[in-house]
Motif scaffolding. Sequence first.
Motif, PDB file in Angstrom:
ATOM      1  N   THR A   9       0.837  -1.193   0.000  1.00  0.00           N
ATOM      2  CA  THR A   9       0.000   0.000   0.000  1.00  0.00           C
ATOM      3  C   THR A   9       0.874   1.246   0.000  1.00  0.00           C
ATOM      4  O   THR A   9       1.969   1.236   0.582  1.00  0.00           O
ATOM      5  CB  THR A   9      -0.924   0.029   1.244  1.00  0.00           C
ATOM      6  OG1 THR A   9      -1.636   1.267   1.288  1.00  0.00           O
ATOM      7  CG2 THR A   9      -0.151  -0.135   2.536  1.00  0.00           C
ATOM      8  N   ASN A  10       0.410   2.304  -0.657  1.00  0.00           N
ATOM      9  CA  ASN A  10       1.120   3.586  -0.544  1.00  0.00           C
ATOM     10  C   ASN A  10       0.159   4.777  -0.509  1.00  0.00           C
ATOM     11  O   ASN A  10       0.546   5.898  -0.788  1.00  0.00           O
ATOM     12  CB  ASN A  10       2.189   3.752  -1.628  1.00  0.00           C
ATOM     13  CG  ASN A  10       1.636   4.057  -3.003  1.00  0.00           C
ATOM     14  OD1 ASN A  10       0.498   3.750  -3.315  1.00  0.00           O
ATOM     15  ND2 ASN A  10       2.464   4.653  -3.838  1.00  0.00           N
ATOM     16  N   ASN A  17      -3.601   0.037   6.765  1.00  0.00           N
ATOM     17  CA  ASN A  17      -4.086  -0.690   5.587  1.00  0.00           C
ATOM     18  C   ASN A  17      -3.590  -2.133   5.600  1.00  0.00           C
ATOM     19  O   ASN A  17      -4.349  -3.062   5.310  1.00  0.00           O
ATOM     20  CB  ASN A  17      -3.630  -0.006   4.297  1.00  0.00           C
ATOM     21  CG  ASN A  17      -4.289   1.335   4.068  1.00  0.00           C
ATOM     22  OD1 ASN A  17      -5.255   1.697   4.720  1.00  0.00           O
ATOM     23  ND2 ASN A  17      -3.747   2.101   3.128  1.00  0.00           N
ATOM     24  N   ILE A  18      -2.317  -2.309   5.924  1.00  0.00           N
ATOM     25  CA  ILE A  18      -1.755  -3.667   5.939  1.00  0.00           C
ATOM     26  C   ILE A  18      -2.368  -4.497   7.056  1.00  0.00           C
ATOM     27  O   ILE A  18      -2.804  -5.628   6.826  1.00  0.00           O
ATOM     28  CB  ILE A  18      -0.215  -3.619   6.025  1.00  0.00           C
ATOM     29  CG1 ILE A  18       0.325  -3.168   4.666  1.00  0.00           C
ATOM     30  CG2 ILE A  18       0.349  -4.991   6.417  1.00  0.00           C
ATOM     31  CD1 ILE A  18       1.823  -3.087   4.561  1.00  0.00           C
ATOM     32  N   ALA A  24      -8.626  -8.936   7.722  1.00  0.00           N
ATOM     33  CA  ALA A  24      -9.762  -9.337   6.880  1.00  0.00           C
ATOM     34  C   ALA A  24      -9.665 -10.805   6.497  1.00  0.00           C
ATOM     35  O   ALA A  24     -10.687 -11.497   6.399  1.00  0.00           O
ATOM     36  CB  ALA A  24      -9.845  -8.453   5.639  1.00  0.00           C
ATOM     37  N   PHE A  25      -8.452 -11.309   6.292  1.00  0.00           N
ATOM     38  CA  PHE A  25      -8.288 -12.721   5.952  1.00  0.00           C
ATOM     39  C   PHE A  25      -8.720 -13.620   7.096  1.00  0.00           C
ATOM     40  O   PHE A  25      -9.214 -14.736   6.871  1.00  0.00           O
ATOM     41  CB  PHE A  25      -6.851 -13.026   5.525  1.00  0.00           C
ATOM     42  CG  PHE A  25      -6.711 -13.152   4.055  1.00  0.00           C
ATOM     43  CD1 PHE A  25      -6.909 -14.370   3.416  1.00  0.00           C
ATOM     44  CD2 PHE A  25      -6.420 -12.051   3.288  1.00  0.00           C
ATOM     45  CE1 PHE A  25      -6.816 -14.480   2.042  1.00  0.00           C
ATOM     46  CE2 PHE A  25      -6.316 -12.145   1.903  1.00  0.00           C
ATOM     47  CZ  PHE A  25      -6.517 -13.365   1.285  1.00  0.00           C
ATOM     48  N   ASN A  26      -8.553 -13.169   8.331  1.00  0.00           N
ATOM     49  CA  ASN A  26      -8.993 -13.973   9.469  1.00  0.00           C
ATOM     50  C   ASN A  26     -10.512 -14.025   9.593  1.00  0.00           C
ATOM     51  O   ASN A  26     -11.037 -14.819  10.365  1.00  0.00           O
ATOM     52  CB  ASN A  26      -8.369 -13.454  10.766  1.00  0.00           C
ATOM     53  CG  ASN A  26      -6.982 -14.016  10.985  1.00  0.00           C
ATOM     54  OD1 ASN A  26      -6.713 -15.182  10.698  1.00  0.00           O
ATOM     55  ND2 ASN A  26      -6.087 -13.184  11.477  1.00  0.00           N
ATOM     56  N   ILE A  93      -4.446  -0.575  -1.542  1.00  0.00           N
ATOM     57  CA  ILE A  93      -4.088  -1.935  -1.115  1.00  0.00           C
ATOM     58  C   ILE A  93      -3.870  -2.789  -2.356  1.00  0.00           C
ATOM     59  O   ILE A  93      -4.513  -2.594  -3.388  1.00  0.00           O
ATOM     60  CB  ILE A  93      -5.181  -2.555  -0.196  1.00  0.00           C
ATOM     61  CG1 ILE A  93      -4.621  -3.679   0.674  1.00  0.00           C
ATOM     62  CG2 ILE A  93      -6.377  -3.022  -0.992  1.00  0.00           C
ATOM     63  CD1 ILE A  93      -3.755  -3.211   1.802  1.00  0.00           C
ATOM     64  N   ASP A  94      -2.924  -3.699  -2.246  1.00  0.00           N
ATOM     65  CA  ASP A  94      -2.633  -4.642  -3.327  1.00  0.00           C
ATOM     66  C   ASP A  94      -2.346  -5.974  -2.666  1.00  0.00           C
ATOM     67  O   ASP A  94      -1.459  -6.069  -1.819  1.00  0.00           O
ATOM     68  CB  ASP A  94      -1.422  -4.167  -4.134  1.00  0.00           C
ATOM     69  CG  ASP A  94      -1.095  -5.070  -5.305  1.00  0.00           C
ATOM     70  OD1 ASP A  94      -2.019  -5.675  -5.871  1.00  0.00           O
ATOM     71  OD2 ASP A  94       0.100  -5.171  -5.655  1.00  0.00           O
TER      72      ASP A  94
END
Length: 156
Positions: A9-10, A17-18, A24-26, A93-94
């Motif tokens: 992210t930038n 953000n990270i 979110a994955f959890n 986000i990427d």
Amino acid sequence: MKYIISVGTNIGDRSKNITDAISAFNLVPDTTVIKQSGIYETEPVGYADQQSFYNAVFEVESKLDANEILGICLGIEAGFGRVRQFKNGPRIIDLDLIFAEDKKIKTPNLTVPHPRYSERRFVLVPLLEIFPDGNAYGTDFAKYIDLIEGQAIRRL
């Protein structure tokens, strides 16, 4: 099945953000983050006229298949409001699927291992943090780190 995902992210609060993307994955059913690297500040690759990135990698264990994990990545990006204006441009986000255990996948929508992971210090250095022997799922990734010129990186 275990997967390695990179996050970058930038735009905005890069650290948040990270951590929010990993959190979110959890929330994904039958999916758990089992390892994560620290956060690294890295210079942009491909398009230099933008703010530096924050990057990390994390490992998840999931009952979902690789295409479903890709869909989760894209869904989280959409939830953050990611807009793809141009290649290698700024992004809120990427999320990239780097490895799917020892599987090799090549479809029109997904290539695993990620086709450019070996050219990205911002993937390899954090990956070395969670796989200190330089090997992830039978892939010796550490050998690529010293072959990359530039791409300054520092752990926060």
